[in-house]
Design a protein around this motif. Structure first.
Motif, PDB file in Angstrom:
ATOM      1  N   ALA A 118       9.019 -10.082  -5.274  1.00  0.00           N
ATOM      2  CA  ALA A 118       7.920  -9.802  -6.209  1.00  0.00           C
ATOM      3  C   ALA A 118       8.421  -9.913  -7.636  1.00  0.00           C
ATOM      4  O   ALA A 118       9.624  -9.805  -7.899  1.00  0.00           O
ATOM      5  CB  ALA A 118       7.348  -8.405  -5.958  1.00  0.00           C
ATOM      6  N   TYR A 171       7.138  -5.908  -1.959  1.00  0.00           N
ATOM      7  CA  TYR A 171       5.839  -6.556  -1.816  1.00  0.00           C
ATOM      8  C   TYR A 171       5.174  -6.781  -3.175  1.00  0.00           C
ATOM      9  O   TYR A 171       4.596  -7.837  -3.426  1.00  0.00           O
ATOM     10  CB  TYR A 171       4.900  -5.693  -0.969  1.00  0.00           C
ATOM     11  CG  TYR A 171       5.074  -5.827   0.520  1.00  0.00           C
ATOM     12  CD1 TYR A 171       4.645  -6.970   1.193  1.00  0.00           C
ATOM     13  CD2 TYR A 171       5.642  -4.807   1.275  1.00  0.00           C
ATOM     14  CE1 TYR A 171       4.779  -7.096   2.559  1.00  0.00           C
ATOM     15  CE2 TYR A 171       5.778  -4.915   2.649  1.00  0.00           C
ATOM     16  CZ  TYR A 171       5.349  -6.064   3.289  1.00  0.00           C
ATOM     17  OH  TYR A 171       5.483  -6.177   4.647  1.00  0.00           O
ATOM     18  N   LYS A 172       5.225  -5.784  -4.062  1.00  0.00           N
ATOM     19  CA  LYS A 172       4.457  -5.857  -5.305  1.00  0.00           C
ATOM     20  C   LYS A 172       5.096  -4.965  -6.357  1.00  0.00           C
ATOM     21  O   LYS A 172       5.617  -3.899  -6.050  1.00  0.00           O
ATOM     22  CB  LYS A 172       3.012  -5.410  -5.041  1.00  0.00           C
ATOM     23  CG  LYS A 172       2.033  -5.579  -6.185  1.00  0.00           C
ATOM     24  CD  LYS A 172       1.683  -7.047  -6.406  1.00  0.00           C
ATOM     25  CE  LYS A 172       0.490  -7.211  -7.341  1.00  0.00           C
ATOM     26  NZ  LYS A 172      -0.773  -6.746  -6.748  1.00  0.00           N
ATOM     27  N   SER A 216       2.220  -2.592   1.646  1.00  0.00           N
ATOM     28  CA  SER A 216       2.196  -4.037   1.480  1.00  0.00           C
ATOM     29  C   SER A 216       1.541  -4.509   0.197  1.00  0.00           C
ATOM     30  O   SER A 216       1.626  -5.697  -0.128  1.00  0.00           O
ATOM     31  CB  SER A 216       1.481  -4.693   2.671  1.00  0.00           C
ATOM     32  OG  SER A 216       0.151  -4.201   2.782  1.00  0.00           O
ATOM     33  N   ASP A 217       0.881  -3.625  -0.560  1.00  0.00           N
ATOM     34  CA  ASP A 217       0.252  -4.060  -1.808  1.00  0.00           C
ATOM     35  C   ASP A 217      -0.029  -2.848  -2.689  1.00  0.00           C
ATOM     36  O   ASP A 217      -0.069  -1.702  -2.214  1.00  0.00           O
ATOM     37  CB  ASP A 217      -1.044  -4.826  -1.541  1.00  0.00           C
ATOM     38  CG  ASP A 217      -1.341  -5.858  -2.627  1.00  0.00           C
ATOM     39  OD1 ASP A 217      -0.671  -5.821  -3.683  1.00  0.00           O
ATOM     40  OD2 ASP A 217      -2.239  -6.689  -2.426  1.00  0.00           O
ATOM     41  N   VAL A 219      -2.291  -2.062  -6.580  1.00  0.00           N
ATOM     42  CA  VAL A 219      -3.017  -2.511  -7.765  1.00  0.00           C
ATOM     43  C   VAL A 219      -3.326  -1.306  -8.641  1.00  0.00           C
ATOM     44  O   VAL A 219      -3.425  -0.171  -8.172  1.00  0.00           O
ATOM     45  CB  VAL A 219      -4.331  -3.257  -7.413  1.00  0.00           C
ATOM     46  CG1 VAL A 219      -4.037  -4.554  -6.677  1.00  0.00           C
ATOM     47  CG2 VAL A 219      -5.261  -2.371  -6.606  1.00  0.00           C
ATOM     48  N   SER A 234       2.358  -2.998   6.935  1.00  0.00           N
ATOM     49  CA  SER A 234       3.050  -4.256   6.662  1.00  0.00           C
ATOM     50  C   SER A 234       2.721  -5.244   7.760  1.00  0.00           C
ATOM     51  O   SER A 234       1.928  -4.968   8.656  1.00  0.00           O
ATOM     52  CB  SER A 234       4.571  -4.033   6.591  1.00  0.00           C
ATOM     53  OG  SER A 234       5.088  -3.779   7.883  1.00  0.00           O
ATOM     54  N   ARG A 270      -1.488  -5.523   8.385  1.00  0.00           N
ATOM     55  CA  ARG A 270      -1.136  -5.675   6.973  1.00  0.00           C
ATOM     56  C   ARG A 270      -2.401  -5.761   6.122  1.00  0.00           C
ATOM     57  O   ARG A 270      -3.397  -6.330   6.537  1.00  0.00           O
ATOM     58  CB  ARG A 270      -0.288  -6.925   6.778  1.00  0.00           C
ATOM     59  CG  ARG A 270       0.109  -7.174   5.340  1.00  0.00           C
ATOM     60  CD  ARG A 270       1.024  -8.353   5.218  1.00  0.00           C
ATOM     61  NE  ARG A 270       1.316  -8.658   3.826  1.00  0.00           N
ATOM     62  CZ  ARG A 270       2.140  -9.622   3.438  1.00  0.00           C
ATOM     63  NH1 ARG A 270       2.744 -10.381   4.334  1.00  0.00           N
ATOM     64  NH2 ARG A 270       2.344  -9.845   2.153  1.00  0.00           N
ATOM     65  N   ALA A 272      -3.974  -6.616   2.110  1.00  0.00           N
ATOM     66  CA  ALA A 272      -3.806  -7.165   0.762  1.00  0.00           C
ATOM     67  C   ALA A 272      -4.966  -6.694  -0.099  1.00  0.00           C
ATOM     68  O   ALA A 272      -6.115  -6.647   0.357  1.00  0.00           O
ATOM     69  CB  ALA A 272      -3.759  -8.691   0.804  1.00  0.00           C
TER      70      ALA A 272
END
Length: 317
Positions: A118, A171-172, A216-217, A219, A234, A270, A272
């Motif tokens: 990432a 991942y992020k 896994s993500d 924001v 994941s 998983r 997203a």
């Protein structure tokens, strides 16, 4: 590709650690592939109706293209120069273009690991870059790393930050919009927060230790940096009872599992996430089937996760 000290050191290490002729040949073959990564297709014409491969070129390893898989991308939107883009390759390091992909430069060939998962640019200072070593898309050709790299000069030089989680799979990465020294990372060992640029082990805190070991993500609300959404789960822990979309309204201190209209727990593989820059309450969650790994559904909320609806007629990518 530079043929200086680093390549010579890698070759010597490879030869010193084995006396098997086949493995020696493999080491030299790997170096040859490293030297071809900048041989990009500059003669391919661009057009508006189809995609054109601009690089970086992949490295073949054990008959597999290992480095060409892109794991992260970050465009510089802070200075108005969106032609500057950074990408991380699964086992090819960090790359940078300043002409929208016309040419690329490798930035981390002198680091201890080329495996990357990432990358993120600090919104308040485009010279500050964070890159997480180690790909989190676990498979037979996934490589781990040694932690997170930090650059304060746009990728010219890098510092390997302390690694309190003792894993190298990212991942992020999300950086706070007003402070380049505050960042969050979704990893295979949870969601972590760093202050002071993560320069000491005490600057890092595991925010999800009591929830799940893999996220896994991640924001961040574009209008409120205290609001975070994290995807628990994941590619390879489908069926985990703690899988799902989590929301925090206090910078990760506490989390709430979103469950109104969206599946949770062992029903999720998983996940997203995507948040609309123009409407902070609008989010999308793509959830994989934990058994088949195919797309189970894409869910949408327009009120910050209070209620979700599943979208229809979505192609299975």
């Amino acid at each position: 590709m530079r043929k200086g000290t680093w390549l010579s050191t890698v070759a010597l290490r490879a030869l010193k650690t084995t006396n098997h002729l086949g493995r020696q040949h493999g080491a030299f073959r790997y170096l040859e592939h490293l030297e071809t990564r900048l041989l990009l297709s500059s003669s391919i014409p661009l057009n508006t109706s189809s995609w054109t491969a601009l690089g970086p070129s992949p490295i073949a390893s054990f008959s597999l293209d290992r480095s060409g898989r892109i794991t992260g991308i970050a465009a510089d939107l802070t200075s108005g120069n969106s032609n500057t883009i950074y990408v991380t390759a699964a086992d090819g390091g960090v790359w940078k273009t300043t002409n929208a992909g016309g040419s690329w430069a490798a930035l981390t060939d002198n680091q201890s690991s080329l495996a990357m998962g990432a990358i993120a640019i600090a919104p308040s200072n485009d010279l500050v870059i964070y890159a997480g070593e180690g790909e989190a898309n676990n498979s037979s050709i996934t490589m781990g790393g040694n932690g997170m790299l930090r650059s304060t000069d746009g990728g010219i030089s890098w510092t390997l930050l302390p690694n309190p989680w003792q894993v190298g799979n990212f991942y992020k990465i999300v950086v706070a919009p007003s402070d380049a020294n505050i960042l969050y990372a979704a990893t295979t060992s949870g969601v972590w927060k760093a202050v002071n640029g993560g320069q000491t082990s005490s600057d890092w805190t595991n925010l999800t230790q009591s929830i799940s070991d893999s996220f896994s993500d991640l924001v961040m609300d574009p209008t409120n940096s205290s609001i975070l959404y994290a995807a628990g789960g994941s590619a390879y822990n489908g069926g985990n009872a703690n899988n799902g979309v989590y929301k925090s309204i206090n910078g990760g201190t506490s989390w709430t599992l979103e469950s109104n209209g969206i599946p949770t727990g062992s029903a999720d593989g998983r996940i997203a996430l995507a948040i609309a820059p123009s409407s902070a309450g609008t989010l999308y969650a793509a959830i994989a089937d934990p058994t088949t790994y195919a797309l189970k559904g894409i869910y949408k909320t327009t009120n910050g996760g209070s209620f979700w609806t599943v979208l229809t007629n979505v192609p299975n990518y």
